[in-house]
Motif scaffolding. Structure first.
Motif, PDB file in Angstrom:
ATOM      1  N   GLY A  27      14.428 -53.452 -37.125  1.00 25.29           N
ATOM      2  CA  GLY A  27      12.996 -53.556 -37.420  1.00 25.29           C
ATOM      3  C   GLY A  27      12.655 -53.591 -38.900  1.00 25.29           C
ATOM      4  N   TRP A  28      13.603 -53.977 -39.754  1.00 29.78           N
ATOM      5  CA  TRP A  28      13.350 -53.952 -41.198  1.00 29.78           C
ATOM      6  C   TRP A  28      13.166 -55.331 -41.818  1.00 29.78           C
ATOM      7  CZ3 TRP A  28      12.146 -49.270 -42.651  1.00 29.78           C
ATOM      8  CH2 TRP A  28      12.657 -48.193 -41.934  1.00 29.78           C
ATOM      9  N   GLU A  29      13.346 -56.388 -41.013  1.00 22.91           N
ATOM     10  CA  GLU A  29      13.350 -57.746 -41.592  1.00 22.91           C
ATOM     11  C   GLU A  29      12.098 -58.021 -42.421  1.00 22.91           C
ATOM     12  OE1 GLU A  29      14.252 -56.983 -38.608  1.00 22.91           O
ATOM     13  OE2 GLU A  29      16.010 -58.129 -37.961  1.00 22.91           O
ATOM     14  N   ALA A  30      10.929 -57.755 -41.822  1.00 21.41           N
ATOM     15  CA  ALA A  30       9.680 -58.140 -42.504  1.00 21.41           C
ATOM     16  C   ALA A  30       9.541 -57.427 -43.839  1.00 21.41           C
ATOM     17  CB  ALA A  30       8.486 -57.830 -41.601  1.00 21.41           C
ATOM     18  N   VAL A  31       9.666 -56.109 -43.828  1.00 23.06           N
ATOM     19  CA  VAL A  31       9.399 -55.373 -45.074  1.00 23.06           C
ATOM     20  C   VAL A  31      10.493 -55.635 -46.121  1.00 23.06           C
ATOM     21  CG1 VAL A  31      10.468 -53.138 -44.469  1.00 23.06           C
ATOM     22  CG2 VAL A  31       8.477 -53.204 -45.992  1.00 23.06           C
ATOM     23  N   LEU A  32      11.727 -55.826 -45.677  1.00 21.40           N
ATOM     24  CA  LEU A  32      12.784 -56.105 -46.665  1.00 21.40           C
ATOM     25  C   LEU A  32      12.621 -57.511 -47.256  1.00 21.40           C
ATOM     26  CD1 LEU A  32      15.921 -54.323 -45.148  1.00 21.40           C
ATOM     27  CD2 LEU A  32      14.488 -53.604 -47.057  1.00 21.40           C
TER      28      LEU A  32
END
Ligand code: GYE
Length: 349
Positions: A128-133
């Motif tokens: 669940g980190w794709e967007a923020v990273l």
């Protein structure tokens, strides 16, 4: 740096600056206030090049998971202590996400808005980190993952480097010691860490796969999460003890859960460390004391003393240097034969 007072105030309200030791907290708060004062100035007039280069401190945003374990507190203390001792060169903004991924993501977005030099965080879960990273990447801010990783399928170009122990190794080491303690035969239960956390997923993988491949007479009766906390470790162990009357050993993904399991075993009228063998991970002082008292059999170390590496790596990234993709901690395995009073007294955390 693009910063506004409103954003900082929002950050301070949404995430309490951790109160783990007066001086470090004061220093962190002071750093935040200094930043806020600088921002009010910045709002009056557009930043000139000279003003832009005015802050040559290393500005780091650290989005901590929370306070689930003694280990986590030790990591927080180390980071805040180190920053407090280096306020001439380091400005730390610290957020406590209270065990929630959404709070970590909010904190990271605030750090992007503030224009910090480097963002540091231990991902509470792997996915669940794709967007923020991707947003960090677009803002040109390097990201250091600490103590836990993210799901490999998300692609490792989403972060710059990871400073962490090898959790698969830790699970394997626990399995090797378990095999010795049980003489190759017995029934084991497993207390898992936070569901979806790399430290839990990988410790389980290392342990279960080693046992399956090498220990045909060791059976894993059950495996459930205790969320890396002492209270849940105790609760889940209590329920295991009610369900199974033939447990020979327990593998706990961290020492806090092992300490909770010790309480449950005692309350059930059995002797921890003898009737039921106990292995934990982390190497916190409480586990060393339990080993010395004969109530626990082993802890596999996972150092939380990472601050120096974190800030030195962040400084290199700020300077545009490249660093290894995984900066791995060197950890030890502590069975009872290695634990003396002197060793306990010498533990840093
Ligand atoms: O083992 C545990 C914790 O991510 C390595 O998180 C860390 C783990 C540590 O709270 O105690």
């Amino acid at each position: 740096m693009k910063k506004t007072l409103a954003m900082l105030t929002g950050l301070a309200m949404a995430f309490s600056l951790t109160a783990c030791g007066g001086s470090t907290t004061a220093a962190t708060t002071a750093a935040a206030e200094t930043t806020a004062a600088a921002q009010t100035e910045a709002e009056k007039a557009p930043e000139t090049e000279a003003e832009k280069s005015g802050n040559d401190k290393l500005v780091v945003g650290f989005a901590q998971i929370g306070q689930e374990s003694g280990w986590r507190d030790a990591e927080t203390n180390d980071v805040q202590w180190y920053a407090a001792r280096n306020t001439d060169t380091i400005e730390l903004t610290f957020a406590d996400a209270q065990q929630k991924q959404e709070n970590q993501i909010k904190a990271i977005r605030n750090f992007i808005e503030m224009g910090v030099d480097v963002i540091v965080f231990p991902p509470v879960v792997e996915t669940g980190w794709e967007a923020v990273l991707t947003e960090c990447q677009e803002a040109g801010i390097p990201v250091i993952l600490v103590d836990r990783g993210i799901d490999a399928s998300a692609g490792d170009d989403l972060y710059t480097t990871m400073i962490a122990s090898d959790h698969v190794w830790a699970g394997e080491q626990a399995a090797i010691v378990m095999n010795d303690l049980l003489g190759g035969k017995g029934k084991v239960v497993e207390l898992e860490g936070t569901v979806g956390a790399s430290a839990a997923v990988q410790r389980k993988k290392g342990f279960d796969e080693y046992i399956a491949a090498n220990c045909p007479d060791i059976e894993i009766l059950d495996s459930q999460t205790g969320d890396f906390t002492r209270s849940m470790g105790k609760e889940v162990m209590e329920s295991f003890l009610k369900t199974y009357d033939d447990i020979d050993a327990v593998f706990c993904h961290n020492d806090d859960m092992a300490l909770g399991a010790i309480e449950a075993i005692k309350e059930a009228g059995k002797k921890p460390g003898e009737d039921i063998k106990i292995i934990g991970v982390d190497g916190v002082k409480g586990a060393f004391e339990a080993i010395l008292a004969g109530e626990m059999n082993c802890t596999v170390e996972c150092t939380p003393i990472l601050a120096e590496q974190i800030f030195e790596t962040a400084a290199k990234l700020k300077n545009g240097e490249t660093v290894d993709k995984w900066i791995m901690s060197a950890d030890g395995v502590y069975t009872s034969d290695k634990v003396t009073q002197e060793v306990v007294d010498g533990r840093q955390y």
